[in-house]
Structures are given as C-alpha cells and as structure tokens.
Scaffold this active site. Sequence first.
Site, mmCIF file in Angstrom:
data_model
loop_
_atom_site.group_PDB
_atom_site.id
_atom_site.type_symbol
_atom_site.label_atom_id
_atom_site.label_comp_id
_atom_site.label_asym_id
_atom_site.label_seq_id
_atom_site.Cartn_x
_atom_site.Cartn_y
_atom_site.Cartn_z
ATOM 1 N N SER A 51 0.840 -1.201 0.000
ATOM 2 C CA SER A 51 0.000 0.000 0.000
ATOM 3 C C SER A 51 0.877 1.254 0.000
ATOM 4 C CB SER A 51 -0.886 0.017 1.252
ATOM 5 O OG SER A 51 -1.705 -1.132 1.291
HETATM 6 N N1 SAH Z 1 -0.447 -4.910 4.322
HETATM 7 C C1 SAH Z 1 0.191 -5.187 3.049
HETATM 8 C C2 SAH Z 1 -0.724 -4.830 1.903
HETATM 9 C C3 SAH Z 1 -0.658 -5.864 0.841
HETATM 10 S S1 SAH Z 1 -1.926 -5.810 -0.360
HETATM 11 C C4 SAH Z 1 1.555 -4.508 2.953
HETATM 12 O O1 SAH Z 1 1.894 -3.679 3.815
HETATM 13 O O2 SAH Z 1 2.324 -4.830 2.045
HETATM 14 C C5 SAH Z 1 -3.168 -6.851 0.339
HETATM 15 C C6 SAH Z 1 -2.811 -8.284 0.575
HETATM 16 O O3 SAH Z 1 -4.016 -8.954 0.984
HETATM 17 C C7 SAH Z 1 -2.305 -9.057 -0.650
HETATM 18 O O4 SAH Z 1 -1.042 -9.582 -0.363
HETATM 19 C C8 SAH Z 1 -3.341 -10.171 -0.850
HETATM 20 O O5 SAH Z 1 -2.785 -11.400 -1.291
HETATM 21 C C9 SAH Z 1 -3.934 -10.299 0.560
HETATM 22 N N2 SAH Z 1 -5.257 -10.923 0.628
HETATM 23 C C10 SAH Z 1 -6.323 -10.767 -0.200
HETATM 24 N N3 SAH Z 1 -7.372 -11.533 0.210
HETATM 25 C C11 SAH Z 1 -6.955 -12.182 1.347
HETATM 26 C C12 SAH Z 1 -7.553 -13.122 2.232
HETATM 27 N N4 SAH Z 1 -8.812 -13.579 2.060
HETATM 28 N N5 SAH Z 1 -6.823 -13.585 3.264
HETATM 29 C C13 SAH Z 1 -5.538 -13.163 3.476
HETATM 30 N N6 SAH Z 1 -4.917 -12.292 2.651
HETATM 31 C C14 SAH Z 1 -5.599 -11.798 1.602
#
Ligand code: SAH
Length: 199
Positions: A51
């Site tokens: 993000s």
């Molecule tokens: N907090 C992260 C943001 C990553 S983007 C950072 O600081 O980098 C959001 C993430 O949510 C992605 O890696 C995606 O694979 C994950 N995601 C999406 N649906 C999900 C689910 N049902 N359970 C766990 N992770 C999920």
Amino acid sequence: MVEYLKTKGISNSFVLDAMSKVPRHAFLDSSFLEFAYTDQAFPIGSNQTISSLYTVAFQTQLLDVNPKEKILEIGTGSGYQTAILLEMGATVYSIERHRDLYRKAKKMLKSLNYRSSLFYGDGYLGLPEHAPFDKILVTCGAPALPPLLISQLNLGGCMVIPIGFKEQIMTHIRRDLDGNIAKKEYENFQFVPLLRNKE
Ligand code: SAH
C-alpha cells in the site's frame, strides 16, 4: 516523508514515529528502491502491491494503536504494515493467502528482528483459534463486511476495513461494550481485492 504525511493530515505522532523508523525499502523489490519513500503503491509479487505510504498512515491512524494491543491484520503482503504495528508496540497476528508472500514477509520481519505471528490462510475467516482481538485491520478491499471478523472483535474493540469493489470507502467499525456496532465512513482508496481461499 513525515513532513509530507503531516501535510496530508496525519498527526498522530506514534504513527509518524513508527513510519520514520521502519525501513520501507527492505520490503520492496530492488528495482523500486530509489522510490521507497515516495507515496506510491508498488508490486510485491504474486500480482499484489504494497500500500502507498499515505494509505498505511491513514489506516494506522484510524486504528488508533496502543502498545500491547492484540491486533489481527488481514493481508500481510510485504509485511510493511505489520512492521508498523509492531513498531508501535502491538502484538500482531497477520494472515496472507499467497504462500510466497507469506514466506517472504516472514523472512523479512525476522531479519529485521520483529516478532509477529504470521499465518498462511484465508483471512475472510479471521483467526478464530486466536480470537478475540482488540483491533482488526483489513489491508485488502472487501466487497462487504466479512461477518466472522466482527465476532472475533473484543467488546470495545474496533476494525478498520476498506469496503467496496472498484474503489473502497475506508470504514471504521466499533463494537461497543454491549456488542452494538457503530459504523463511520471516511475517504475512498484503491486496494487489491480481498479474495477467498488460499493460493
Ligand atoms: N499490508 C500489506 C498490503 C498488501 S496488499 C503490505 O503492507 O504490504 C493486500 C494483501 O491482501 C495481498 O497480499 C493479498 O494477497 C492479501 N489478501 C487478499 N485476500 C486475502 C484473504 N482472504 N486472506 C488473506 N490475505 C488476503
């Protein structure tokens, strides 16, 4: 970076402090290193993104993190947001549905000496075996409020979750001491979607 976040309305000094301490470049691919402290989302593999700085700061400020709180994060991704919560003194449980990202984040957080509990699984279901949590932070776009997450929130606890399809409204949900739910909506953001099941 801190000055920039201040101009965007981030005023919580604990959030700004944590963001100035956690090395964001460590969570990025080497090809993006020179842009690590610019306010953009970047690819982190498995078709996902870290993000933007403002998004991380906004969500963290809205969550109003206090030391020792037990926090569940849905969407570990790179592990950067996890590190911010840990830097603020919280105890963090974080779930990721992509095995590669889960492994990479685990390795990176460990190498930076952060102690967290990371899980490979479907965050839509929460983490019932470790519930209840003081706070829940969802870092992927949820089409609707996942019902099981609310039930894993302590009375008096809160959740920050972006809700919507193409764009998401940042939503703050409080579960009061009687178990009633109060919802407050903020500005729009764009997140990768919350998807069901593991990859
Ligand atoms: N907090 C992260 C943001 C990553 S983007 C950072 O600081 O980098 C959001 C993430 O949510 C992605 O890696 C995606 O694979 C994950 N995601 C999406 N649906 C999900 C689910 N049902 N359970 C766990 N992770 C999920």
